[in-house]
Design a protein around this motif. Structure first.
Motif, PDB file in Angstrom:
ATOM      1  N   ALA A   1     -43.068 -21.591  49.117  1.00  0.00           N
ATOM      2  CA  ALA A   1     -42.255 -21.328  47.921  1.00  0.00           C
ATOM      3  C   ALA A   1     -41.275 -20.185  48.159  1.00  0.00           C
ATOM      4  O   ALA A   1     -40.102 -20.259  47.767  1.00  0.00           O
ATOM      5  CB  ALA A   1     -43.152 -21.023  46.732  1.00  0.00           C
ATOM      6  N   ALA A   2     -41.739 -19.121  48.810  1.00  0.00           N
ATOM      7  CA  ALA A   2     -40.853 -17.989  49.102  1.00  0.00           C
ATOM      8  C   ALA A   2     -39.715 -18.411  50.033  1.00  0.00           C
ATOM      9  O   ALA A   2     -38.553 -18.020  49.834  1.00  0.00           O
ATOM     10  CB  ALA A   2     -41.657 -16.854  49.731  1.00  0.00           C
ATOM     11  N   ASP A   3     -40.032 -19.232  51.043  1.00  0.00           N
ATOM     12  CA  ASP A   3     -39.002 -19.713  51.970  1.00  0.00           C
ATOM     13  C   ASP A   3     -38.019 -20.641  51.274  1.00  0.00           C
ATOM     14  O   ASP A   3     -36.800 -20.567  51.512  1.00  0.00           O
ATOM     15  CB  ASP A   3     -39.649 -20.430  53.159  1.00  0.00           C
ATOM     16  N   LEU A   4     -38.529 -21.517  50.416  1.00  0.00           N
ATOM     17  CA  LEU A   4     -37.647 -22.438  49.704  1.00  0.00           C
ATOM     18  C   LEU A   4     -36.721 -21.667  48.758  1.00  0.00           C
ATOM     19  O   LEU A   4     -35.524 -21.966  48.660  1.00  0.00           O
ATOM     20  CB  LEU A   4     -38.468 -23.466  48.929  1.00  0.00           C
ATOM     21  N   ASN A   5     -37.260 -20.660  48.103  1.00  0.00           N
ATOM     22  CA  ASN A   5     -36.443 -19.828  47.217  1.00  0.00           C
ATOM     23  C   ASN A   5     -35.339 -19.127  48.019  1.00  0.00           C
ATOM     24  O   ASN A   5     -34.183 -19.049  47.583  1.00  0.00           O
ATOM     25  CB  ASN A   5     -37.313 -18.802  46.505  1.00  0.00           C
ATOM     26  N   TRP A  60     -37.574 -32.658  41.620  1.00  0.00           N
ATOM     27  CA  TRP A  60     -36.539 -31.637  41.837  1.00  0.00           C
ATOM     28  C   TRP A  60     -35.794 -31.293  40.541  1.00  0.00           C
ATOM     29  O   TRP A  60     -35.200 -30.215  40.426  1.00  0.00           O
ATOM     30  CB  TRP A  60     -35.549 -32.103  42.909  1.00  0.00           C
ATOM     31  N   LYS A  61     -35.839 -32.179  39.555  1.00  0.00           N
ATOM     32  CA  LYS A  61     -35.161 -31.907  38.280  1.00  0.00           C
ATOM     33  C   LYS A  61     -35.804 -30.746  37.524  1.00  0.00           C
ATOM     34  O   LYS A  61     -35.207 -30.174  36.614  1.00  0.00           O
ATOM     35  CB  LYS A  61     -35.163 -33.168  37.412  1.00  0.00           C
ATOM     36  N   THR A  62     -37.027 -30.388  37.925  1.00  0.00           N
ATOM     37  CA  THR A  62     -37.721 -29.277  37.252  1.00  0.00           C
ATOM     38  C   THR A  62     -37.363 -27.920  37.862  1.00  0.00           C
ATOM     39  O   THR A  62     -37.774 -26.880  37.339  1.00  0.00           O
ATOM     40  CB  THR A  62     -39.245 -29.474  37.358  1.00  0.00           C
ATOM     41  N   VAL A  63     -36.615 -27.928  38.963  1.00  0.00           N
ATOM     42  CA  VAL A  63     -36.330 -26.690  39.700  1.00  0.00           C
ATOM     43  C   VAL A  63     -34.975 -26.116  39.288  1.00  0.00           C
ATOM     44  O   VAL A  63     -33.969 -26.832  39.251  1.00  0.00           O
ATOM     45  CB  VAL A  63     -36.345 -26.940  41.224  1.00  0.00           C
ATOM     46  N   LYS A  64     -34.976 -24.810  39.022  1.00  0.00           N
ATOM     47  CA  LYS A  64     -33.732 -24.088  38.752  1.00  0.00           C
ATOM     48  C   LYS A  64     -33.513 -23.114  39.902  1.00  0.00           C
ATOM     49  O   LYS A  64     -34.417 -22.357  40.256  1.00  0.00           O
ATOM     50  CB  LYS A  64     -33.805 -23.343  37.426  1.00  0.00           C
ATOM     51  N   THR A 122     -39.924 -21.617  38.777  1.00  0.00           N
ATOM     52  CA  THR A 122     -39.824 -23.080  38.824  1.00  0.00           C
ATOM     53  C   THR A 122     -39.948 -23.591  40.264  1.00  0.00           C
ATOM     54  O   THR A 122     -40.494 -24.669  40.502  1.00  0.00           O
ATOM     55  CB  THR A 122     -38.495 -23.571  38.225  1.00  0.00           C
ATOM     56  N   VAL A 123     -39.448 -22.801  41.224  1.00  0.00           N
ATOM     57  CA  VAL A 123     -39.600 -23.169  42.631  1.00  0.00           C
ATOM     58  C   VAL A 123     -41.074 -23.183  43.010  1.00  0.00           C
ATOM     59  O   VAL A 123     -41.571 -24.114  43.657  1.00  0.00           O
ATOM     60  CB  VAL A 123     -38.817 -22.200  43.545  1.00  0.00           C
ATOM     61  N   GLN A 124     -41.789 -22.146  42.609  1.00  0.00           N
ATOM     62  CA  GLN A 124     -43.213 -22.041  42.946  1.00  0.00           C
ATOM     63  C   GLN A 124     -44.018 -23.159  42.306  1.00  0.00           C
ATOM     64  O   GLN A 124     -44.914 -23.735  42.944  1.00  0.00           O
ATOM     65  CB  GLN A 124     -43.754 -20.679  42.495  1.00  0.00           C
ATOM     66  N   ALA A 125     -43.684 -23.504  41.055  1.00  0.00           N
ATOM     67  CA  ALA A 125     -44.403 -24.584  40.371  1.00  0.00           C
ATOM     68  C   ALA A 125     -44.150 -25.922  41.069  1.00  0.00           C
ATOM     69  O   ALA A 125     -45.068 -26.743  41.237  1.00  0.00           O
ATOM     70  CB  ALA A 125     -43.962 -24.647  38.914  1.00  0.00           C
ATOM     71  N   PHE A 126     -42.898 -26.137  41.488  1.00  0.00           N
ATOM     72  CA  PHE A 126     -42.535 -27.366  42.205  1.00  0.00           C
ATOM     73  C   PHE A 126     -43.304 -27.475  43.518  1.00  0.00           C
ATOM     74  O   PHE A 126     -43.896 -28.513  43.833  1.00  0.00           O
ATOM     75  CB  PHE A 126     -41.019 -27.369  42.451  1.00  0.00           C
ATOM     76  N   VAL A 127     -43.315 -26.400  44.291  1.00  0.00           N
ATOM     77  CA  VAL A 127     -44.003 -26.398  45.587  1.00  0.00           C
ATOM     78  C   VAL A 127     -45.496 -26.635  45.403  1.00  0.00           C
ATOM     79  O   VAL A 127     -46.107 -27.433  46.138  1.00  0.00           O
ATOM     80  CB  VAL A 127     -43.743 -25.081  46.339  1.00  0.00           C
TER      81      VAL A 127
END
Length: 512
Positions: A492-496, A452-456, A462-467
Motif C-alpha cells: 500500500a505504501a509503495d502504491l501510494n 480501482w473506482k474506490t481509490v482516490k 482508500t489505497v490501503q483499503a484497496f490493497v
C-alpha cells in the motif's frame, strides 16, 4: 523476401543440399510440429549430435495446420539457426545449418505416409510441440484420415505401431512432449489412454502402451524467434544464401527430460558432452528454478518497466535504475527462496548460476522481448510464479521482501483500468507527448476495473483499503496475503508513492 532485400543480393542462391551437401541418416524421430521452438532446440541439438557422431538419426516432421510444406521442400528441409547474444559476459555469434530433418509430411494430405512410418523398425522417439491446449483430450475416432486432435493422431500412430510390431517390447517408443504445460508427458499419456478406451483398441494394446511406450515430462527453455525482415536480410548477406526458414535464438538453452536408464540409452544425443540436455527421474528442480527465477522475475518487473515507458526486456536492462532493481530482486529476494537438493548441479550454486545466466539473457540486445507480451494474464502468472516465493521469503527471513512488494504494487497500478470498450479493458500511462493507452489482457481486468473506482489518488486510506481487499482475496492468490506481517502495508505504501511521487522517483528510492 522484400524487393529491397532481393535488390541487395540479386545473385544469392537458396539454401539447398546441392549447395550445402549433408548426409541423411535413418529416420529415428517423429516430430509433431514445425514451429521455431522445435527447430531452435530439439532439432538443433540432434543436428549437433549427428555432426559429432553421437546420434546419427534424422527427423520426420508432421505438419498439422495446413497442407503446405513447400517452405521446407524448397530448401531440401535445410535451415539455419542463428545464435546471437551474450553468455557469461562474452558475445556469442554462431550460424548452424540444420540438416537433421529428412521429410516434412502434411497430416491433411499425407496421413497414410505418416502411418507407414509407424512400421519403421528404426523409429525410437516422438517429439511434439503443439499448443497449450493441444494436449487436451478430445473424444473422437482415431480412424479418421487424419484424426483432428494431436492426442488422437498420436494414438492412431501408436496403434499402427502396435499392430505392425505385434506388441514387441523392443519396438516401444519414447514420447517427449515439449508443450509448456505442467506434467506434459502425464497429461498426454492420460489423453491417449482415454482415446484407446473410447476407440475400444483392446487390452493388449493398452498393456503395450503401459509397459513399452514411455511418456516423459519435459521442460524446454530457450527463446527462439523468426528474425525481422531487416535482421533476416543482414543474416542472409552474412551467410551468403537465402533461407526462408532462418531461425533466430539466444545462446542459452536447456532441455530437461524426465526419464530412466532406458530413456538415457535411447536419447544418445544427450550425454556428458551435452549439459544442456538433462535426463533425470525427477526434473522438478529445473521446473521450479525456471518458474521462480526467470518467469517470476518477468512477472514482478514487467509492470514497473512498462509504467516507466520502456518497451522491451533489453530496454529494462539498459535503464540504470531498472536494471539495478531487477538484479537485486532476483539475486536477493528470489534466488534464496528456491528449494535446492544439496547435490552438485541441483544446489544453491546452480540456482545462482542460473540467475546470472538469466540476467545475461535479459541483456540480449538481439531479442525484442516486448513487455506488453509478458503482461498477458498477469494476475494468474503472479499467483503461480510469485506467491510461493513471497511465502518462502517470510519463512526464511521473517521480513517483508521490499522489492517484491514494490513489484506487486506496480502490478496493481498496471491493472488500473481506465476504460472498457466492447469487453476490452485499457490502462493508461504518461509518456513524452501525452498519454499512452495499452490493452490489459487479463481475465481479472473487470475485477480491477470495479475495485480501482474506490481509490482516490491523494487518499492513502482508500489505497490501503484497496490493497487489503485485493491481497485478502483467496480466490486470486489461493491464500490470504494480508496474513503475512507487514506485506499489505508495504504494498500500500509503495502504491501510494507510485500514484503521488511517480514511478521513477519511487523506483530510485527503492534501489538507493
Amino acid at each position: 523476401m522484400t524487393a529491397e532485400s532481393i535488390a541487395a543480393h540479386p545473385t544469392m542462391t537458396k539454401l539447398t543440399r546441392s549447395t550445402n551437401p549433408a548426409p541423411i541418416f535413418p529416420e529415428k524421430v517423429l516430430q509433431f510440429g514445425t514451429g521455431v521452438l522445435l527447430r531452435g532446440l530439439p532439432d538443433y541439438l540432434i543436428q549437433k549430435a549427428n555432426a559429432e557422431g553421437r546420434f546419427e538419426g534424422s527427423i520426420v516432421v508432421v505438419k498439422s495446420t495446413d497442407s503446405q510444406t513447400n517452405e521446407f521442400s524448397d530448401q531440401d528441409n535445410l535451415y539455419t539457426v542463428a545464435v546471437r547474444g551474450v553468455q557469461q559476459g562474452q558475445e556469442v555469434v554462431e550460424n548452424t545449418i540444420v540438416s537433421a530433418i529428412s521429410r516434412v509430411l502434411a497430416a491433411q494430405t499425407q496421413w497414410s505416409d505418416v502411418l507407414k512410418l509407424a512400421r519403421n523398425p528404426k523409429l525410437q522417439i516422438i517429439i511434439s510441440n503443439t499448443t497449450e491446449v493441444g494436449l487436451n483430450y478430445v473424444e473422437e475416432s482415431i480412424f479418421q484420415n487424419p484424426p483432428q486432435s494431436f492426442p488422437a493422431k498420436l494414438t492412431s500412430f501408436l496403434y499402427e505401431r502396435f499392430r505392425s510390431v505385434g506388441g514387441s517390447k523392443a519396438k516401444g517408443l519414447i514420447v517427449i512432449p515439449t508443450e509448456l504445460v505442467t506434467d506434459n508427458g502425464l497429461k498426454l499419456r492420460d489423453a491417449v489412454e482415454q482415446l484407446a478406451k473410447f476407440n475400444e483398441l483392446g487390452k493388449l494394446f493398452t498393456k503395450w502402451l503401459k509397459f513399452h511406450v514411455r511418456f516423459c515430462n519435459s521442460l524446454v527453455d530457450r527463446i527462439v524467434t523468426r528474425p525481422t525482415d531487416e535482421a533476416k536480410q543482414t543474416l542472409e548477406q552474412e551467410v551468403g544464401y537465402e533461407d526462408d526458414l532462418l531461425t533466430f535464438t539466444e545462446p542459452y538453452h536447456l532441455w530437461a527430460i524426465e526419464g530412466d536408464d532406458r530413456v538415457k540409452q535411447t536419447l544418445t544425443f544427450a550425454d556428458g558432452s551435452t549439459p544442456q540436455v538433462i535426463i533425470d527421474e525427477d526434473i522438478n528442480f529445473y521446473k521450479e528454478r525456471k518458474l521462480r527465477v526467470l518467469n517470476g522475475s518477468h512477472t514482478l518487473t514487467m509492470p514497473l518497466g512498462y509504467l516507466l515507458g520502456l518497451e522491451t526486456v533489453a530496454d529494462e536492462m539498459t535503464h540504470p535504475t531498472m536494471s539495478k532493481f531487477i538484479e537485486s530482486l532476483m539475486l536477493n529476494e528470489i534466488v534464496p527462496t528456491v528449494p535446492d537438493y544439496g547435490i552438485p548441479g541441483m544446489d544453491k550454486a546452480a540456482i545462482s548460476q542460473f540467475a546470472h545466466d538469466v540476467l545475461d539473457r535479459f541483456r540480449n540486445p538481439y531479442l525484442d522481448h516486448l513487455l506488453l507480451n509478458i503482461s498477458l494474464q498477469e494476475t494468474a502468472k503472479m499467483q503461480a510464479r510469485n506467491v510461493a516465493t513471497i511465502q518462502r521469503y517470510y519463512e526464511q527471513f521473517n521480513a517483508v521482501p521490499k522489492l517484491t512488494a514494490l513489484g506487486f504494487a506496480a502490478y496493481l497500478l498496471f491493472m488500473k483500468v481506465v476504460r472498457e470498450e466492447k469487453g476490452q479493458f485499457f490502462g493508461e500511462i504518461a509518456v513524452k507527448g501525452g498519454q499512452l493507452t495499452y490493452p490489459i489482457k487479463d481475465d481479472k481486468a473487470g475485477y480491477f476495473y470495479g475495485d480501482w473506482k474506490t481509490v482516490k489518488t491523494n487518499s492513502p486510506a482508500t489505497v490501503q483499503a484497496f490493497v487489503k481487499s485485493v491481497l485478502s482475496d483467496v480466490t486470486l492468490w489461493q491464500t490470504d496475503l494480508t496474513a503475512l506481517p507487514g506485506f499489505s502495508e508495504a504494498v500500500a505504501a509503495d502504491l501510494n508513492a507510485l500514484l503521488t511521487a511517480g514511478v521513477e522517483k519511487t523506483l530510485e528510492k527503492a534501489v538507493s
